[in-house]
Design an enzyme around this catalytic site. Structure first.
Site, PDB file in Angstrom:
ATOM      1  N   TYR A 142       0.821  -1.219   0.000  1.00  0.00           N
ATOM      2  CA  TYR A 142       0.000   0.000   0.000  1.00  0.00           C
ATOM      3  C   TYR A 142       0.856   1.271   0.000  1.00  0.00           C
ATOM      4  O   TYR A 142       0.356   2.362  -0.248  1.00  0.00           O
ATOM      5  CB  TYR A 142      -0.951   0.024   1.203  1.00  0.00           C
ATOM      6  CG  TYR A 142      -2.055  -1.020   1.127  1.00  0.00           C
ATOM      7  CD1 TYR A 142      -2.216  -1.817   0.000  1.00  0.00           C
ATOM      8  CD2 TYR A 142      -2.931  -1.205   2.180  1.00  0.00           C
ATOM      9  CE1 TYR A 142      -3.210  -2.781  -0.072  1.00  0.00           C
ATOM     10  CE2 TYR A 142      -3.940  -2.160   2.111  1.00  0.00           C
ATOM     11  CZ  TYR A 142      -4.066  -2.948   0.983  1.00  0.00           C
ATOM     12  OH  TYR A 142      -5.057  -3.891   0.919  1.00  0.00           O
ATOM     13  N   LYS A 192       3.274 -15.410   1.460  1.00  0.00           N
ATOM     14  CA  LYS A 192       3.270 -16.235   0.249  1.00  0.00           C
ATOM     15  C   LYS A 192       4.727 -16.541  -0.105  1.00  0.00           C
ATOM     16  O   LYS A 192       5.234 -16.118  -1.156  1.00  0.00           O
ATOM     17  CB  LYS A 192       2.574 -15.494  -0.906  1.00  0.00           C
ATOM     18  CG  LYS A 192       1.079 -15.442  -0.800  1.00  0.00           C
ATOM     19  CD  LYS A 192       0.405 -16.761  -1.132  1.00  0.00           C
ATOM     20  CE  LYS A 192       0.398 -17.028  -2.629  1.00  0.00           C
ATOM     21  NZ  LYS A 192      -0.246 -18.342  -2.935  1.00  0.00           N
ATOM     22  N   ASP A 225      -3.232 -17.931   0.929  1.00  0.00           N
ATOM     23  CA  ASP A 225      -4.429 -18.536   0.329  1.00  0.00           C
ATOM     24  C   ASP A 225      -4.963 -19.660   1.215  1.00  0.00           C
ATOM     25  O   ASP A 225      -6.175 -19.779   1.425  1.00  0.00           O
ATOM     26  CB  ASP A 225      -4.134 -19.028  -1.100  1.00  0.00           C
ATOM     27  CG  ASP A 225      -2.840 -19.818  -1.217  1.00  0.00           C
ATOM     28  OD1 ASP A 225      -2.007 -19.756  -0.281  1.00  0.00           O
ATOM     29  OD2 ASP A 225      -2.657 -20.510  -2.232  1.00  0.00           O
ATOM     30  N   ASP A 249      -5.371  -7.061   5.427  1.00  0.00           N
ATOM     31  CA  ASP A 249      -6.584  -6.334   5.080  1.00  0.00           C
ATOM     32  C   ASP A 249      -7.696  -7.321   4.719  1.00  0.00           C
ATOM     33  O   ASP A 249      -8.824  -7.249   5.224  1.00  0.00           O
ATOM     34  CB  ASP A 249      -6.264  -5.417   3.876  1.00  0.00           C
ATOM     35  CG  ASP A 249      -7.323  -4.387   3.618  1.00  0.00           C
ATOM     36  OD1 ASP A 249      -8.328  -4.353   4.361  1.00  0.00           O
ATOM     37  OD2 ASP A 249      -7.167  -3.601   2.663  1.00  0.00           O
ATOM     38  N   ASP A 253     -10.959  -8.829   7.389  1.00  0.00           N
ATOM     39  CA  ASP A 253     -12.372  -8.630   7.052  1.00  0.00           C
ATOM     40  C   ASP A 253     -13.105  -9.965   6.978  1.00  0.00           C
ATOM     41  O   ASP A 253     -14.262 -10.071   7.400  1.00  0.00           O
ATOM     42  CB  ASP A 253     -12.515  -7.875   5.716  1.00  0.00           C
ATOM     43  CG  ASP A 253     -12.530  -6.367   5.929  1.00  0.00           C
ATOM     44  OD1 ASP A 253     -12.203  -5.923   7.048  1.00  0.00           O
ATOM     45  OD2 ASP A 253     -12.863  -5.636   4.982  1.00  0.00           O
TER      46      ASP A 253
END
Ligand code: NAD
Length: 358
Positions: A142, A192, A225, A249, A253
Site C-alpha cells: 500500500y 506467500k 491462500d 486487510d 475482514d
C-alpha cells in the site's frame, strides 16, 4: 503523571458510540478501577473540514502525538464524497495513523456465545471463537515505491511494489509474539513464501525472531491462500495470526464476518512504545446516524483493548469484557445483532446496560 487520552468522535455515528465509550471510562475511574486520566476531545474528518478546512487540523495532530492513547469514532459522510482525495475526511485518519507511527493493527474476532447465530458459519464452527489478527499497517504494497499508472507500448500499466525491510517485519513480529504471550501462546505467520521474495524474507525473519526472543511461543507458518481457506473451514485452530498489510486487510475482514455484526468489532493500532489508536472497525454509518440506532459495543470493546494495551489496566479491561458479555447474555440487542423476536434497544440504552453491569 496521569495518562493522557484523546477522544476523536468524528462523523456520523462516531459521536454517538464514543459518548457511550467515554461513560464506561469515567465509570471505571469513579469506581476506582482506573487511576485518574486526562481526557481531551478533538476534531477529525468531516467535522474538522467544516470547522478548519482540513480533515486533520494541526492541533488535533499535536494532541494525538502527546497522548498515551487515542480513541476514535469514525470519519466520513456522503457530502464529502465528491471532494478530491487529498481533502476527504478519510485522509485525516490515514494521516493520523502515519503520524502516530502505529504499525501494528490488532483486530480480534470473537464470537460471543449469545451471538453464534449471527455468524455466516455453522454455530459449532464459531462457538467460542477468539482469534486475533495482527496486521502490518503502514508498509508493504500500500505504500511501496515505485507506484503509479504509466504508458508502455501503447497501453496503460498499473504498478505497485510490495516491499518489507527486516526492521519492519521484526517490529510487527515482536508485537504479534507479545500478543500471543498474553493469550494461548500460539502464533501463525502468514505470507506467500512460495511465490514472493517478500514472503521468503518474512518467513526467515519470523523464524529467527521466534527462536531468539520468543522460544516459549509455538510458531507456525501458512500461505495466505490456505489461511483464507482455513479461516472459513476451521477458524478455531488459530490463536494469533501475524501478516503483512495486504493479506491482513483481506483476512481480517473475512475473520470479522465470522463474528456476526460489524457493530461488535474493535481494533487497536500500536506503536513500539505501547501508545495506540483505538477505533471500532465500522465506518460512520450515515444511514443510521443521529437516530440512536448504532451499536456502541465495538467502541466500548475498543476501550477494553485500550485498557489492556496502552493503559496497563487488565483488571479493568476484564470488567468491561464481562459487562459486555453479560449484556448480550441477558438478551439486550441493538438492531444490527437482533434475531427474530428479539426486542431492540437504542445506542444510549445499550451503553447504559453495560454501565449497569460494570
Ligand atoms: P459503515 O461501516 O459505515 O456501514 C456499513 C453498514 O453497517 C451500514 O448499513 C451501517 O448502518 C452498518 N453499521 C456500521 N456500524 C454500525 C454500528 N455500530 N451499529 C449498527 N450498524 C452499523 O460502512 P460504509 O457504509 O461503507 O461507509 C460509510 C462512511 O464511513 C463512508 O464515508 C466511509 O468512507 C466511512 N468509513 C470510515 C471508516 C473509519 O472511520 N474507520 C471505516 C469504514 C468506512
Amino acid at each position: 503523571m496521569n495518562k493522557r487520552l484523546l477522544l476523536l468522535p468524528g462523523d456520523g455515528i462516531g459521536p454517538e458510540v464514543i459518548a457511550q465509550a467515554e461513560k464506561v471510562l469515567r465509570t471505571l475511574v469513579t469506581a476506582g478501577d482506573l487511576p485518574c486520566i486526562d481526557i481531551t476531545t478533538g476534531l477529525i474528518g468531516g467535522c474538522a473540514i467544516d470547522m478548519h478546512g482540513t480533515p486533520l487540523p494541526d492541533d488535533t495532530l499535536a494532541m494525538a502525538q502527546h497522548a498515551d492513547a487515542v480513541l476514535l469514532g469514525a470519519v466520513g459522510a456522503p457530502q464529502y464524497d465528491n471532494l478530491p482525495n487529498d481533502k476527504k475526511p478519510e485522509l485525516g485518519l490515514l494521516s493520523l495513523r502515519q503520524a502516530m507511527g502505529v504499525f501494528a493493527n490488532l483486530r480480534p474476532a470473537i464470537c460471543h456465545s449469545a451471538l453464534v447465530h449471527s455468524s455466516s458459519l455453522k454455530p459449532d464452527l464459531v462457538a467460542g471463537l477468539d482469534i486475533l489478527i495482527v496486521r502490518e499497517l503502514i508498509g508493504g504494497i500500500y505504500f511501496g515505491q515505485p507506484r503509479g499508472i504509466i504508458e508502455e507500448n501503447g497501453e496503460r500499466v498499473g504498478i505497485n511494489t510490495m516491499r518489507y525491510a527486516e526492521h519492519e517485519i521484526i517490529r510487527l513480529g515482536r508485537a504479534a509474539f507479545a500478543a500471543a504471550r498474553r493469550r494461548q501462546g500460539r502464533l501463525c505467520s502468514v505470507e506467500k513464501a512460495n511465490v514472493l521474495e517478500v514472503g521468503m524474507l518474512w518467513r526467515d525473519v519470523m523464524t529467527v525472531l521466534g527462536r531468539d526472543e520468543f522460544p516459549d511461543i509455538e510458531l507456525s507458518h501458512m500461505y495466505a491462500d490456505n489461511a483464507a481457506m482455513q479461516l472459513v473451514r476451521a477458524p478455531k485452530q488459530f490463536d494469533v495470526i501475524a501478516t503483512g498489510n495486504l493479506f491482513g486487510d483481506v483476512l481480517s475482514d473475512a475473520a470479522a464476518m465470522l463474528t456476526g455484526s460489524i457493530g461488535m468489532l474493535p481494533s487497536a493500532s500500536l506503536d513500539d512504545k505501547g501508545r495506540g489508536l483505538y477505533e471500532p472497525v465500522h465506518g460512520s454509518a450515515p444511514d443510521i446516524a443521529g437516530q440512536d440506532k448504532a451499536n456502541p459495543l465495538a467502541a466500548i470493546l475498543s476501550v477494553e483493548m485500550m485498557l489492556r494495551y496502552s493503559l496497563n489496566a487488565s483488571v479493568a479491561a476484564d470488567k468491561v469484557s464481562a459487562a459486555v458479555r453479560q449484556t448480550l447474555n441477558d438478551n439486550y440487542r441493538t438492531a444490527d445483532i437482533a434475531g427474530d423476536g428479539d426486542s431492540i434497544i437504542g445506542c444510549a440504552a445499550m451503553g447504559q446496560k453495560v454501565l449497569d453491569y460494570l
